[in-house]
Scaffold this active site. Structure first.
Site, PDB file in Angstrom:
ATOM      1  N   TYR A  40      28.419 -11.158   6.311  1.00 44.93           N
ATOM      2  CA  TYR A  40      27.748 -10.529   7.470  1.00 44.93           C
ATOM      3  C   TYR A  40      27.194 -11.606   8.404  1.00 44.93           C
ATOM      4  O   TYR A  40      27.419 -11.565   9.623  1.00 44.93           O
ATOM      5  CB  TYR A  40      26.630  -9.629   6.960  1.00 44.93           C
ATOM      6  CG  TYR A  40      25.887  -8.858   8.040  1.00 44.93           C
ATOM      7  CD1 TYR A  40      26.472  -7.763   8.675  1.00 44.93           C
ATOM      8  CD2 TYR A  40      24.592  -9.209   8.413  1.00 44.93           C
ATOM      9  CE1 TYR A  40      25.790  -7.049   9.654  1.00 44.93           C
ATOM     10  CE2 TYR A  40      23.897  -8.502   9.388  1.00 44.93           C
ATOM     11  CZ  TYR A  40      24.498  -7.418  10.006  1.00 44.93           C
ATOM     12  OH  TYR A  40      23.820  -6.718  10.974  1.00 44.93           O
ATOM     13  N   LYS A  64      28.360 -12.341  12.337  1.00 43.86           N
ATOM     14  CA  LYS A  64      27.447 -12.203  13.477  1.00 43.86           C
ATOM     15  C   LYS A  64      27.280 -13.546  14.208  1.00 43.86           C
ATOM     16  O   LYS A  64      27.105 -13.572  15.430  1.00 43.86           O
ATOM     17  CB  LYS A  64      26.093 -11.656  13.014  1.00 43.86           C
ATOM     18  CG  LYS A  64      26.148 -10.207  12.496  1.00 43.86           C
ATOM     19  CD  LYS A  64      26.566  -9.211  13.565  1.00 43.86           C
ATOM     20  CE  LYS A  64      26.373  -7.767  13.115  1.00 43.86           C
ATOM     21  NZ  LYS A  64      26.736  -6.770  14.133  1.00 43.86           N
TER      22      LYS A  64
HETATM   23  N1  LIG Z   1      20.077  -1.484  10.936  1.00 45.67           N
HETATM   24  C1  LIG Z   1      19.734  -2.752  10.886  1.00 45.67           C
HETATM   25  O1  LIG Z   1      18.788  -3.128  10.146  1.00 45.67           O
HETATM   26  C2  LIG Z   1      20.438  -3.760  11.762  1.00 45.67           C
HETATM   27  C3  LIG Z   1      19.854  -5.034  11.899  1.00 45.67           C
HETATM   28  C4  LIG Z   1      20.491  -5.977  12.698  1.00 45.67           C
HETATM   29  C5  LIG Z   1      21.684  -5.661  13.328  1.00 45.67           C
HETATM   30  N2  LIG Z   1      22.226  -4.423  13.168  1.00 45.67           N
HETATM   31  C6  LIG Z   1      23.506  -4.157  13.832  1.00 45.67           C
HETATM   32  O2  LIG Z   1      23.355  -3.018  14.681  1.00 45.67           O
HETATM   33  C7  LIG Z   1      24.613  -2.339  14.787  1.00 45.67           C
HETATM   34  C8  LIG Z   1      24.406  -0.856  14.526  1.00 45.67           C
HETATM   35  O3  LIG Z   1      23.852  -0.733  13.234  1.00 45.67           O
HETATM   36  P1  LIG Z   1      23.191   0.623  12.678  1.00 45.67           P
HETATM   37  O4  LIG Z   1      22.000   0.203  11.919  1.00 45.67           O
HETATM   38  O5  LIG Z   1      23.109   1.643  13.747  1.00 45.67           O
HETATM   39  O6  LIG Z   1      24.344   0.984  11.609  1.00 45.67           O
HETATM   40  P2  LIG Z   1      24.799   2.393  10.987  1.00 45.67           P
HETATM   41  O7  LIG Z   1      25.447   2.076   9.689  1.00 45.67           O
HETATM   42  O8  LIG Z   1      23.650   3.327  10.989  1.00 45.67           O
HETATM   43  O9  LIG Z   1      25.912   2.852  12.045  1.00 45.67           O
HETATM   44  C9  LIG Z   1      27.103   2.111  12.188  1.00 45.67           C
HETATM   45  C10 LIG Z   1      28.076   2.838  13.076  1.00 45.67           C
HETATM   46  O10 LIG Z   1      29.306   2.071  13.140  1.00 45.67           O
HETATM   47  C11 LIG Z   1      30.397   2.928  12.847  1.00 45.67           C
HETATM   48  N3  LIG Z   1      31.526   2.194  12.256  1.00 45.67           N
HETATM   49  C12 LIG Z   1      31.531   1.510  11.079  1.00 45.67           C
HETATM   50  N4  LIG Z   1      32.761   1.011  10.841  1.00 45.67           N
HETATM   51  C13 LIG Z   1      33.552   1.381  11.884  1.00 45.67           C
HETATM   52  C14 LIG Z   1      34.931   1.188  12.199  1.00 45.67           C
HETATM   53  N5  LIG Z   1      35.767   0.530  11.390  1.00 45.67           N
HETATM   54  N6  LIG Z   1      35.399   1.717  13.351  1.00 45.67           N
HETATM   55  C15 LIG Z   1      34.596   2.423  14.185  1.00 45.67           C
HETATM   56  N7  LIG Z   1      33.287   2.641  13.930  1.00 45.67           N
HETATM   57  C16 LIG Z   1      32.763   2.141  12.787  1.00 45.67           C
HETATM   58  C17 LIG Z   1      29.800   3.963  11.887  1.00 45.67           C
HETATM   59  O11 LIG Z   1      30.601   5.127  11.792  1.00 45.67           O
HETATM   60  C18 LIG Z   1      28.435   4.215  12.530  1.00 45.67           C
HETATM   61  O12 LIG Z   1      28.549   5.126  13.607  1.00 45.67           O
HETATM   62  C19 LIG Z   1      25.556  -3.031  13.796  1.00 45.67           C
HETATM   63  O13 LIG Z   1      26.395  -3.922  14.488  1.00 45.67           O
HETATM   64  C20 LIG Z   1      24.616  -3.778  12.879  1.00 45.67           C
HETATM   65  O14 LIG Z   1      25.218  -4.912  12.306  1.00 45.67           O
HETATM   66  C21 LIG Z   1      21.628  -3.466  12.408  1.00 45.67           C
END
Ligand SMILES: NC(=O)c1ccc[n+]([C@@H]2O[C@H](COP(=O)([O-])OP(=O)(O)OC[C@H]3O[C@@H](n4cnc5c(N)ncnc54)[C@H](O)[C@@H]3O)[C@@H](O)[C@H]2O)c1
Length: 245
Positions: free
Chosen positions: A150, A154
């Site tokens: 991961y 990133k």
């Molecule tokens: N939640 C956290 O703590 C956090 C922290 C830092 C960064 N992020 C980043 O924020 C972004 C959103 O995260 P989130 O927390 O909303 O995640 P989440 O898991 O709640 O949602 C992820 C979304 O991506 C979609 N997805 C996954 N694989 C896919 C694919 N192959 N094709 C199309 N869609 C796909 C899922 O269906 C979902 O809608 C991500 O890039 C994540 O890395 C999240």
């Protein structure tokens, strides 16, 4: 500051839940002329469409390069893109498999390049300007334990942001990264609901809390708006100061 996206078309990937879902709602509130919600999760998209019929949904597995090109190329020009879809699994140094590494790179990095190229090339071809936000992570700079794949995906995304900011910036298209610490979403709960894991992180956060999806949506809307007209290639931590400690 009120962001008005009237006359602009927006596209959010990973739109079925978490940050992506909140972004779709916020784009509508900001008067976007059209909002595309893109995701692998057909059931989630159907629920979204039922609640917000004006949203145009596209179901696609973004890890499939050609399928993504096929499904997104016919869309209208997009002026505000958020590459938000992402995945995370624990990957411990010494035990990382090729499959796990590819899984993270394919979705968190390669898919962002593919979608950005589709969107930005169309803007360039039609002589229009726009902005892209890549949702990265604080893990690109500070490496949480057992997050090797991961973190690398990133960090590569942040570098991609820099290169795209230079090359599309020359056409008036701005590209920036937003790098959150933990966000209260299904992903955040999956990785950080155990206090033994999250407390050390929280203790090192001067503001003493994690993000809500709106904390991230606010920053994205600003970066996509004309108020951020000279911000390009920025890697922006949204972490309450964690990065400093
Ligand atoms: N939640 C956290 O703590 C956090 C922290 C830092 C960064 N992020 C980043 O924020 C972004 C959103 O995260 P989130 O927390 O909303 O995640 P989440 O898991 O709640 O949602 C992820 C979304 O991506 C979609 N997805 C996954 N694989 C896919 C694919 N192959 N094709 C199309 N869609 C796909 C899922 O269906 C979902 O809608 C991500 O890039 C994540 O890395 C999240």
């Amino acid at each position: 500051m009120i962001v008005d996206l009237a006359g602009k078309t927006a596209l959010v990937t990973g739109a079925s839940r978490g940050i992506g879902l909140r972004l779709v709602e916020r784009f509508i509130e900001a008067n976007a002329a059209k909002v595309y919600a893109v995701c692998i999760d057909g059931e989630g998209l159907a629920k979204l469409k039922e609640r917000l019929p004006q949203v145009e949904t596209v179901q696609v597995d973004l890890s499939k390069w050609d399928e993504t090109v096929e499904k997104l190329s016919p869309l209208d020009p997009v002026h505000a893109l958020v590459n938000c879809a992402g995945v995370v699994e624990y990957t411990k140094t010494g035990e990382v498999t090729e499959k796990a590494f590819d899984f993270h790179l394919d979705i968190n990095t390669k898919a962002c390049l593919n979608v950005a190229q589709i969107v930005c090339n169309k803007l360039v071809a039609t002589g229009q300007q726009g902005a892209v936000v890549n949702i990265s992570s604080i893990a690109a700079q500070k490496h949480p334990p057992d997050h090797l794949a991961y973190s690398v995906s990133k960090a590569a995304l942040d570098h991609l942001t820099h290169v795209l900011a230079i090359d599309y910036g020359r056409h008036g298209i701005r590209v920036n990264s937003v790098n959150p610490t933990v966000v209260a979403t299904p992903m955040g709960v999956k990785m950080w609901s155990d206090p033994a894991k999250s407390k050390p992180l929280l203790d090192r956060t001067p503001l003493g809390r994690f993000n809500t999806p709106d904390d991230i949506a606010d920053v994205c809307l600003y970066l996509l708006s004309d108020k951020a007209a000279m911000l390009n290639g920025v890697i922006l931590p949204v972490d309450g100061g964690y990065n400093l400690c």
